[in-house]
Enzyme design. Structure first.
Site, PDB file in Angstrom:
ATOM      1  CD  GLU A   1      -3.511  -5.690   4.120  1.00 47.08           C
ATOM      2  OE1 GLU A   1      -4.369  -4.876   4.536  1.00 47.08           O
ATOM      3  OE2 GLU A   1      -2.288  -5.456   4.173  1.00 47.08           O
TER       4      GLU A   1
ATOM      5  CD  GLU B   1      -2.949  -1.104   2.307  1.00 46.61           C
ATOM      6  OE1 GLU B   1      -3.947  -1.852   2.227  1.00 46.61           O
ATOM      7  OE2 GLU B   1      -2.770  -0.309   3.259  1.00 46.61           O
TER       8      GLU B   1
END
Length: 450
Positions: A353, A169
């Protein structure tokens, strides 16, 4: 309550790994065994973390990792995704912390002994503070330092890793950390955000070169988070605003990685906000990948505004939300995967995720989390629907194995499928973990693995 999946057969196959994920700063603790990270500094800043907590102990995973790996195995997962703490590996003097390396090598050996696939993330936000002191990610030299660190780690881990992620991320590192300042290092200013993002992506490209050299047989790629943006009305202005939000927060990261070009909004930025792009940078960032990691939690609605061109709205009062206040909308994950499939020539995709925070409570030794059970059921079905429509999804990871340090929220939010009593460090599988265990056990039995 069980998870009964009626999904694409590949999710029920042993060829489709289902795993659980964690990250170093959020669970490891053992602060005295590593250098300071930007998150240590951020935690020490009054008001930065809502409950005033830190990661000094966290889930004490550094000392309890053997029990935690045993738990991953007992719950029936195929794979464990975890991150390496850069400050635990490279000392401020530039030397290697051999004890830090040994910790991860021992963990990797244990995963191999348990028959668990090892998915290793090389950077999950915990930049060494000594590099932040030299400018952090807005400084190009940080990408070079990352490449050196990856070289050390990938040589030491040779033979034990099934999959590498260079970064987790980078949007959160760049935008939350260097533009709006709600994450470490807490810098605020548009003049930092895109510069930090570019050097993060450059670090990814450099790391891919090293991984190809040191671990040529290991699957390698990057993990990006995505929020699908929807126009709040049918107006052209709101549609344009949703596209602008997508360009800034999604395409700014995935487009250069997959095509070697930034979105056209690059040319509309003020000069002081533009990244410093050198010749060859974009080709490096566009290094071929074996997979794209997709992290998904929620969607957002967008409206037009005069300031930045778009404004992200809070969820409507009547929509279901997680304990984070994020709307629960599984179909947006399917829509996101289909959009990526339409927009790009995608490599295989991993859902790296997916999960939710609940207001979990330990009652009579149990934690009932039926909303999380339904969330996981519905999101896995959304993944299956995308697969049926042609998206090549090759793995799915639940976030997270353990309740842990949830960044600026401290220990106030619980994402784990395993409850952690932070006073005693006792681990108690929630009903979501037990439901997943039953499904995974049935899946293995149907594939003749029991």
């Amino acid at each position: 309550m069980t998870i009964n999946l009626t999904v694409n057969q590949r999710l029920n196959s042993n060829l489709f790994p289902v795993g659980v994920a964690t990250s170093s700063f959020q669970i490891e603790g053992a602060r005295d065994g590593r250098e300071a990270s930007i998150w240590d500094t951020f935690c020490a800043t009054p008001g930065a973390v809502k409950d005033g907590s830190d990661g000094n102990i966290a889930c004490d995973h550094f000392h309890r990792w053997q029990d935690d790996i045993e738990l991953v195995s007992l719950l029936g997962f195929d794979a464990y995704r975890f991150s390496v703490s850069w400050p635990r590996i490279i000392k401020a003097c530039g030397s290697v912390n051999q004890a830090g390396l040994a910790f991860y090598v021992d963990l990797l050996k244990a995963l191999k002994d348990k028959g668990l696939k090892a998915y290793v993330t090389l950077y999950h936000w915990d930049l060494p503070q000594y590099l932040e002191d030299k400018g952090g990610w807005p400084n190009r030299d940080t990408a070079l330092a990352f490449a050196d660190y990856v070289d050390v780690v990938s040589k030491a881990f040779n033979g034990y890793v099934d999959c590498y992620a260079t970064l987790n991320e980078p949007f959160c590192s760049a935008y939350l950390g260097y533009e709006i300042g709600v994450h470490a290092p807490g810098k605020v200013g548009k003049q930092f955000g895109k510069k930090a993002a570019h050097h993060l992506l450059l670090a990814h490209g450099m790391a891919m070169q090293i991984l190809r050299r040191n671990a040529p047989d290991v699957t390698s790629g990057i993990v990006l988070n995505f929020t699908p943006y929807y126009a709040s009305t049918d107006s052209e202005a709101d549609a344009a605003a949703a596209k602008l939000a997508h360009d800034h927060h999604n395409d700014w990261y995935v487009k250069p990685v997959l095509t070697g070009c930034y979105p056209d909004i690059l040319h509309t930025l003020p000069e002081n906000e533009k990244p410093d792009i050198h010749d060859g940078d974009l080709a490096l960032i566009n290094a071929p990948m074996d997979y794209l990691g997709v992290n998904y939690y929620t969607r957002s609605f967008v409206t037009s505004c005069n300031n930045d061109g778009f404004s992200i709205l809070p969820p409507a009062a009547d929509t279901p939300v997680s304990a984070m206040g994020w709307e629960i909308f599984p179909n947006a994950l399917r829509d996101l995967l289909l959009q990526l499939h339409r927009d790009y020539d995608l490599p295989p995709v991993q859902i790296t995720e997916n999960g939710m925070a609940c207001d979990d409570a330990l009652i009579n030794g149990e934690v009932a989390d039926p909303v999380r059970v339904q969330y996981l059921q519905d999101h896995m079905n959304a993944v299956a629907e995308a697969m049926e429509a042609g998206v090549d999804v090759t793995a799915y990871f639940v976030w997270s194995l353990l309740d842990n340090f949830e960044w600026a929220e401290g220990y106030l939010k619980r994402f784990g499928i395993v409850y952690v009593d932070y006073d005693t460090q006792q681990r108690i599988p929630k009903r979501s973990a037990l439901a997943l265990q039953r499904w995974l056990t049935r899946r293995k039995a149907s594939n003749g693995e029991m």
